[in-house]
Design an enzyme around this catalytic site. Structure first.
Site, PDB file in Angstrom:
ATOM      1  CB  SER A   1       3.340  -3.626  -3.340  1.00 58.53           C
ATOM      2  OG  SER A   1       3.534  -2.357  -3.917  1.00 58.53           O
ATOM      3  CB  ALA A   2       4.794  -0.893   0.470  1.00 56.85           C
TER       4      ALA A   2
ATOM      5  CG  ASP B   1       4.665  -5.833 -10.591  1.00 53.76           C
ATOM      6  OD1 ASP B   1       3.541  -5.828 -10.066  1.00 53.76           O
ATOM      7  OD2 ASP B   1       5.560  -6.631 -10.261  1.00 53.76           O
TER       8      ASP B   1
ATOM      9  N   GLY C   1       0.821  -1.218   0.000  1.00 52.61           N
ATOM     10  CA  GLY C   1       0.000   0.000   0.000  1.00 52.61           C
ATOM     11  C   GLY C   1       0.846   1.254   0.000  1.00 52.61           C
ATOM     12  CB  ALA C   2       2.160   3.420  -1.676  1.00 58.73           C
TER      13      ALA C   2
ATOM     14  CG  HIS D   1       1.571  -3.387  -8.399  1.00 58.16           C
ATOM     15  ND1 HIS D   1       2.773  -4.021  -8.221  1.00 58.16           N
ATOM     16  CD2 HIS D   1       1.381  -2.646  -7.287  1.00 58.16           C
ATOM     17  CE1 HIS D   1       3.286  -3.661  -7.049  1.00 58.16           C
ATOM     18  NE2 HIS D   1       2.447  -2.835  -6.461  1.00 58.16           N
TER      19      HIS D   1
END
Length: 527
Positions: A209-210, A338, A122-123, A423
């Protein structure tokens, strides 16, 4: 007939799956809920167990003081305070350091099971351990994966955004609070999971991701020595260009300006920030998406909050810390598209000849679009992951390394035919959604989900995705210092799914040619 039915009911009841009931943890007793998964198979689910106390603002997590009586662990707790997806308001709470545990049971109580701890993506700005409900169940609901792979799944919360990653770049506000939360959760699991039937000496951390970059940071931190055994990064590593803040003070000044704390004296500014309202601080950390989309820029400007080199949890540049990861088995890969989501954000100039050499004089629009998506995928995800795998293999002391490319066609409606795996599209398969909600999937999706759960959980058990209780379609060879095989993952995995040297020409381009080009440094925001 009635007697037979009654007798069958009695037999079924006496022969049903085992249940954990009340479990003693270091903080007190907890009781979850048992979910039937099939004949003689259940999953015990514990939601909302605290692994640390309510954290102080920009402080490391502290041990939970404990509780009296039995904690009914049947409800997910609040996510950590964060902006909503549309960034119009905040959601969540500062009281958020909780985890959830999914334990598969047969006729006898499970014991000594491998444990898999999931870190959400979630960045570094959004997300939760129970994120994105799909037809009633969280995307990260661990029941299917636990039951089919016979492992314990743990999902954890950690602080994000301003409260998780704001940093002054020095000891006054060192940053990485979200990473410390993850570390506290993994440590809690190691200390307590035996009571739930888990093996504390066989913990795998995995994330996307994050969360995948977080897994990478946890591996590289000296604080993780002996804490877990294996790690899986899905679409992100510590070397990803978006995974590290290089000028945290600029961001801290921007947040200070937004909450009325701008001071020329940095100490006074930080004192003001520490006295500011958490909701206001969280809103001040929102991304100027519209501004970034309408003006030339790069995706790193969007992903502002991320870890920093703090001289403590992350003592040096990540590329120099792979000696700390030498003992962990590591499996990492990316989705083939992605970067597609980010392709509208970045603007590239002139230096893409390597990618456009096959275009000819009048390339089709689809070719141009796919090429831009490939550039983004390589730069943001694939090349950093390949470098991380190489560094891991180079530094490994007997630990295994595995590489993959996930390229299942997208399930997002309305996308053109050339779009493969976007992604985050891998997550539904890893968490067994095609089995949990079969009406919205086809048999090919269940095949793929079965393959991924088998490889992932075998890896958690043995350090080798091909070896374990679960059958896999083909053996997955290890990535080594001199040989670089990778597995292409989709619903048709055959011997030809194993290839070598993933996009090596482009990896060489980014690591050698592009990195040696002169760069135009943007002026950092100061005043």
């Amino acid at each position: 007939m009635l007697v037979l039915v009654v007798l069958f009911g009695v037999w079924l009841n006496s022969a049903s799956a085992a249940k954990l009931g009340v479990v003693q943890t270091e903080g007190g007793q907890v009781e979850g809920k048992s979910h039937r998964m099939g004949l003689f198979r259940t999953v015990d689910v514990f939601k909302g167990i605290p692994f640390a106390d309510v954290p102080g603002k920009w402080e490391k997590p502290k041990p939970h003081p404990g509780w009296s009586g039995i904690l009914k662990a049947i409800k997910y707790r609040d996510r950590c305070l964060q902006v909503t997806l549309l960034q119009t308001k905040t959601q969540g709470s500062e009281d958020c350091l909780y985890l959830n545990i999914f334990v598969p049971q047969g006729r006898k109580l499970s014991s000594n099971l491998p444990v898999m701890v999931y870190l959400f993506g979630g960045a570094f700005l959004l997300g939760a351990s129970n994120d994105v409900a799909i037809l009633g169940d969280s995307l990260y609901d661990g029941k299917e994966m636990a039951e089919r792979g016979n492992v314990i799944i743990v999902t954890v919360n950690y602080r994000v955004g301003t409260l998780g990653f704001l940093s002054s770049g020095d000891a006054r506000l060192p940053g990485n609070y979200g990473l410390w939360d993850q570390h506290a959760a993994i440590s809690w699991v190691r200390r307590n999971i035996e009571a739930f039937g888990g093996n504390p000496d066989n913990i795998t951390i995995f994330g996307q991701s994050a969360g995948a970059a977080s897994v990478s940071f946890q591996m590289l931190s000296p604080y993780s020595k002996g804490l877990f055994r294996r790690a899986i990064s899905q679409c992100g590593v510590a070397l990803s260009p978006w995974a590290l803040q290089n000028n945290p003070m600029a961001l801290t000044k921007k947040v200070a300006r937004r909450v009325g704390c701008w001071r020329t004296n940095i100490d006074l500014m930080i004192t003001c920030l520490k006295m500011s309202d958490p909701v206001g601080l969280t809103m001040a950390g929102k991304i100027d998406v519209l501004v970034s989309l309408l003006s030339p820029g790069v995706v790193m400007d969007l992903l502002e909050f991320s870890p920093v080199v703090d001289g403590d949890f992350i003592p040096d540049e990540p590329s120099k810390l792979f000696h700390n990861a030498a003992q962990f088995d590591y499996l990492a890969g990316v989705n083939s598209m992605d970067g597609h989501f980010f392709a509208g954000v970045d603007e590239h100039h002139g230096w893409t000849f390597t990618y456009t050499s096959h275009w000819g004089s009048a390339p089709e629009q689809a070719v141009v679009k796919k090429t831009v998506a490939d550039i983004e995928t390589d730069f943001l995800f694939l090349v950093p992951t390949q470098i991380a795998l190489q560094l891991h293999a180079n530094n490994s002391s007997g630990a295994h390394t595995y590489s993959y490319l996930f390229n299942m066609k997208t399930r997002i409606p309305g996308f053109p035919h050339w779009v493969e795996a976007e992604h985050a599209e891998d997550l539904q398969y890893v968490f067994g959604k095609p089995f949990a909600t079969p009406l919205v999937y086809f048999p090919r999706h269940r095949d793929l989900s079965g393959y991924m759960i088998a490889y992932w959980t075998n890896f958690a058990k043995t350090g080798d995705p091909s070896k374990g209780d679960s059958r896999v379609p083909v053996p997955w060879p290890a990535f080594t210092k001199y040989h670089h095989p990778y597995l292409t993952i989709n619903h048709k995995i055959t011997k030809s799914s194993v290839s070598y040297d993933l996009r090596s020409d482009y990896v060489t381009y980014w690591t050698k040619t592009y990195s040696s080009l002169p760069t135009i440094k943007r002026e950092e925001e100061e005043e």
